[in-house]
Scaffold this active site. Structure first.
Site, PDB file in Angstrom:
ATOM      1  N   GLY A  26     -29.500  -8.814 -46.185  1.00  0.00           N
ATOM      2  CA  GLY A  26     -28.491  -9.769 -46.000  1.00  0.00           C
ATOM      3  C   GLY A  26     -28.262 -10.456 -47.280  1.00  0.00           C
ATOM      4  N   ILE A  38     -40.104  -9.232 -45.386  1.00  0.00           N
ATOM      5  CA  ILE A  38     -40.097  -8.808 -43.826  1.00  0.00           C
ATOM      6  C   ILE A  38     -40.785 -10.037 -43.123  1.00  0.00           C
ATOM      7  CG2 ILE A  38     -40.165  -6.186 -43.992  1.00  0.00           C
ATOM      8  CD1 ILE A  38     -43.096  -6.351 -43.295  1.00  0.00           C
ATOM      9  N   TYR A  59     -46.278 -15.076 -43.232  1.00  0.00           N
ATOM     10  CA  TYR A  59     -45.228 -15.414 -44.094  1.00  0.00           C
ATOM     11  C   TYR A  59     -45.281 -16.427 -44.999  1.00  0.00           C
ATOM     12  CZ  TYR A  59     -40.006 -15.321 -44.773  1.00  0.00           C
ATOM     13  OH  TYR A  59     -38.727 -15.242 -45.265  1.00  0.00           O
TER      14      TYR A  59
HETATM   15  N1  CAA Z   1     -44.733 -26.906 -33.543  1.00  0.00           N
HETATM   16  C1  CAA Z   1     -45.915 -27.023 -32.507  1.00  0.00           C
HETATM   17  N2  CAA Z   1     -45.827 -26.174 -31.408  1.00  0.00           N
HETATM   18  C2  CAA Z   1     -45.042 -25.409 -31.293  1.00  0.00           C
HETATM   19  C3  CAA Z   1     -43.914 -25.213 -32.172  1.00  0.00           C
HETATM   20  C4  CAA Z   1     -43.786 -26.032 -33.151  1.00  0.00           C
HETATM   21  N3  CAA Z   1     -42.867 -25.809 -34.260  1.00  0.00           N
HETATM   22  N4  CAA Z   1     -43.077 -24.358 -31.638  1.00  0.00           N
HETATM   23  C5  CAA Z   1     -43.699 -23.754 -30.382  1.00  0.00           C
HETATM   24  N5  CAA Z   1     -44.706 -24.551 -30.288  1.00  0.00           N
HETATM   25  C6  CAA Z   1     -45.564 -24.688 -29.025  1.00  0.00           C
HETATM   26  C7  CAA Z   1     -44.850 -24.385 -27.599  1.00  0.00           C
HETATM   27  O1  CAA Z   1     -44.294 -25.763 -27.282  1.00  0.00           O
HETATM   28  C8  CAA Z   1     -45.822 -23.668 -26.869  1.00  0.00           C
HETATM   29  O2  CAA Z   1     -46.620 -24.490 -26.366  1.00  0.00           O
HETATM   30  P1  CAA Z   1     -47.433 -24.298 -24.849  1.00  0.00           P
HETATM   31  O3  CAA Z   1     -48.175 -23.229 -25.055  1.00  0.00           O
HETATM   32  O4  CAA Z   1     -48.240 -25.639 -24.583  1.00  0.00           O
HETATM   33  O5  CAA Z   1     -46.045 -24.385 -23.871  1.00  0.00           O
HETATM   34  C9  CAA Z   1     -46.603 -22.885 -27.939  1.00  0.00           C
HETATM   35  O6  CAA Z   1     -46.200 -23.292 -28.860  1.00  0.00           O
HETATM   36  C10 CAA Z   1     -46.159 -21.267 -27.728  1.00  0.00           C
HETATM   37  O7  CAA Z   1     -44.912 -21.231 -28.489  1.00  0.00           O
HETATM   38  P2  CAA Z   1     -43.594 -20.151 -28.069  1.00  0.00           P
HETATM   39  O8  CAA Z   1     -43.409 -20.060 -26.848  1.00  0.00           O
HETATM   40  O9  CAA Z   1     -42.582 -20.099 -29.366  1.00  0.00           O
HETATM   41  O10 CAA Z   1     -44.644 -18.914 -28.421  1.00  0.00           O
HETATM   42  P3  CAA Z   1     -44.434 -17.515 -28.565  1.00  0.00           P
HETATM   43  O11 CAA Z   1     -45.404 -16.816 -28.679  1.00  0.00           O
HETATM   44  O12 CAA Z   1     -43.406 -17.113 -27.573  1.00  0.00           O
HETATM   45  O13 CAA Z   1     -43.465 -17.311 -30.114  1.00  0.00           O
HETATM   46  C11 CAA Z   1     -43.116 -17.260 -32.262  1.00  0.00           C
HETATM   47  C12 CAA Z   1     -44.012 -17.179 -31.309  1.00  0.00           C
HETATM   48  C13 CAA Z   1     -42.362 -15.817 -31.979  1.00  0.00           C
HETATM   49  C14 CAA Z   1     -43.863 -17.310 -33.495  1.00  0.00           C
HETATM   50  C15 CAA Z   1     -41.998 -18.373 -32.101  1.00  0.00           C
HETATM   51  O14 CAA Z   1     -42.839 -19.441 -32.175  1.00  0.00           O
HETATM   52  C16 CAA Z   1     -41.096 -18.196 -33.223  1.00  0.00           C
HETATM   53  O15 CAA Z   1     -40.071 -17.595 -33.319  1.00  0.00           O
HETATM   54  N6  CAA Z   1     -41.334 -19.111 -34.399  1.00  0.00           N
HETATM   55  C17 CAA Z   1     -40.220 -19.426 -35.536  1.00  0.00           C
HETATM   56  C18 CAA Z   1     -40.717 -18.461 -36.568  1.00  0.00           C
HETATM   57  C19 CAA Z   1     -39.761 -18.760 -37.766  1.00  0.00           C
HETATM   58  O16 CAA Z   1     -39.081 -19.952 -37.923  1.00  0.00           O
HETATM   59  N7  CAA Z   1     -39.294 -17.674 -38.133  1.00  0.00           N
HETATM   60  C20 CAA Z   1     -38.358 -17.635 -39.048  1.00  0.00           C
HETATM   61  C21 CAA Z   1     -37.728 -16.288 -39.347  1.00  0.00           C
HETATM   62  S1  CAA Z   1     -36.523 -16.265 -40.603  1.00  0.00           S
HETATM   63  C22 CAA Z   1     -37.249 -16.229 -42.103  1.00  0.00           C
HETATM   64  O17 CAA Z   1     -38.596 -16.391 -41.990  1.00  0.00           O
HETATM   65  C23 CAA Z   1     -36.331 -16.425 -43.238  1.00  0.00           C
HETATM   66  C24 CAA Z   1     -36.808 -17.737 -43.907  1.00  0.00           C
HETATM   67  O18 CAA Z   1     -37.335 -17.612 -44.872  1.00  0.00           O
HETATM   68  C25 CAA Z   1     -36.516 -19.131 -43.260  1.00  0.00           C
END
Ligand code: CAA
Length: 248
Positions: free
Chosen positions: A15, A93, A155
């Site tokens: 992208g 990635i 990452y």
């Molecule tokens: N801060 C604190 N706590 C958080 C949080 C945060 N930012 N996000 C989630 N939590 C908590 C949730 O409330 C949850 O709490 P409980 O267990 O008490 O309910 C717990 O952490 C689990 O959260 P998830 O349901 O999100 O956990 P999951 O295992 O389903 O998902 C994950 C994990 C896939 C890593 C997901 O959190 C996620 O997608 N995170 C974002 C990652 C991200 O920003 N990636 C960017 C990709 S694009 C990129 O990387 C390009 C770039 O350079 C920007």
């Protein structure tokens, strides 16, 4: 007429990579887009699409996680087009997982492709740039290397490491006409962010002061600035392009 400078973009068919390739082609560089060896077919169709849009961009396979393959790839680019004058390390990635779920594979894959790749590719163009007395290296990092991100220990580590590399190497290139800089995008409209869970992505975007993701072209514009002849005094810098998500 002097020959166009050769610009190699790793992850060039992705992208952000595509937008960088197109922008540097418009700016007059001889652009070569790197892709993973497993993406041969996708790369061919990408190249045809670019030709249809009026861009003459070459493609080259190379596994940036392998030093030997990078050595071969750089030699091949040199043979086809001449030495690389502009390198954009853009291959990357994600393997997002909370740390308690992160296995060694998810850790090493991200460190290898996002960080070790920067050594593997740059090491193979560095001496050519020093000999030429000119070079431009741009490392595409991330806002999440600057501020950390829940679910991205691998990452964020790799992306933070890229800028350490930038600052150290910039000092070695400074007196030799070679600049090394970092661009740190925020969230950008690409397949990588599309792969995120909708609710997580929406929550992050609602926290971006500009309330939107970046267009890939907005990242390409920052790269074009850093590689331009006129900006040879900028080195060791980290240019954030993040809509105000993180101000440092
Ligand atoms: N801060 C604190 N706590 C958080 C949080 C945060 N930012 N996000 C989630 N939590 C908590 C949730 O409330 C949850 O709490 P409980 O267990 O008490 O309910 C717990 O952490 C689990 O959260 P998830 O349901 O999100 O956990 P999951 O295992 O389903 O998902 C994950 C994990 C896939 C890593 C997901 O959190 C996620 O997608 N995170 C974002 C990652 C991200 O920003 N990636 C960017 C990709 S694009 C990129 O990387 C390009 C770039 O350079 C920007």
């Amino acid at each position: 007429m002097t020959a166009a400078r050769v610009a190699l973009i790793t992850g060039g068919i992705g992208g952000i990579g595509t937008a960088i390739c197109q922008r540097l082609a418009v700016d007059g560089y001889r652009v070569v887009a790197n892709h993973h060896p497993s993406e041969q077919e996708a790369a061919l169709s990408w190249k045809n699409d670019q030709a249809g849009l009026g861009f003459d961009i070459d493609t080259i396979a190379g596994d940036v996680a392998s030093f030997e393959d990078c050595q071969r790839m750089i030699a091949e680019v040199k043979e086809r087009h001449g030495p690389v004058a502009v390198l954009v390390n853009c291959a990357g990635i994600t393997r997002d997982k909370t740390f308690k779920k992160m296995d060694a594979d998810a850790w090493h894959a991200v460190i290898d492709v996002n960080l070790n790749s920067v050594f593997n590719v740059t090491r193979n163009v560095w001496e050519g740039m020093l000999e030429a007395g000119f070079g431009r290296i741009v490392n595409i990092s991330s806002v999440n290397g600057q501020r950390g991100q829940f679910g991205q220990t691998n990452y964020s580590t790799a992306k933070a490491g890229m800028h350490g590399f930038t600052m150290a190497l910039a000092q070695e290139g400074a007196a030799k006409g070679v600049t090394v800089n970092t661009v740190s995008p925020g969230y950008v409209e690409t397949a990588m962010t599309l792969a995120m869970r909708d609710d997580v992505r929406d929550a992050i975007i609602s926290g971006v002061p500009m309330r939107r993701m970046a267009k890939p072209e907005e990242i390409a514009s920052a790269v074009a600035f850093l590689v331009a002849d006129a900006n040879g005094y900028v080195t060791g810098a980290n240019l954030p392009v993040n809509g105000g998500l993180f101000m440092h």
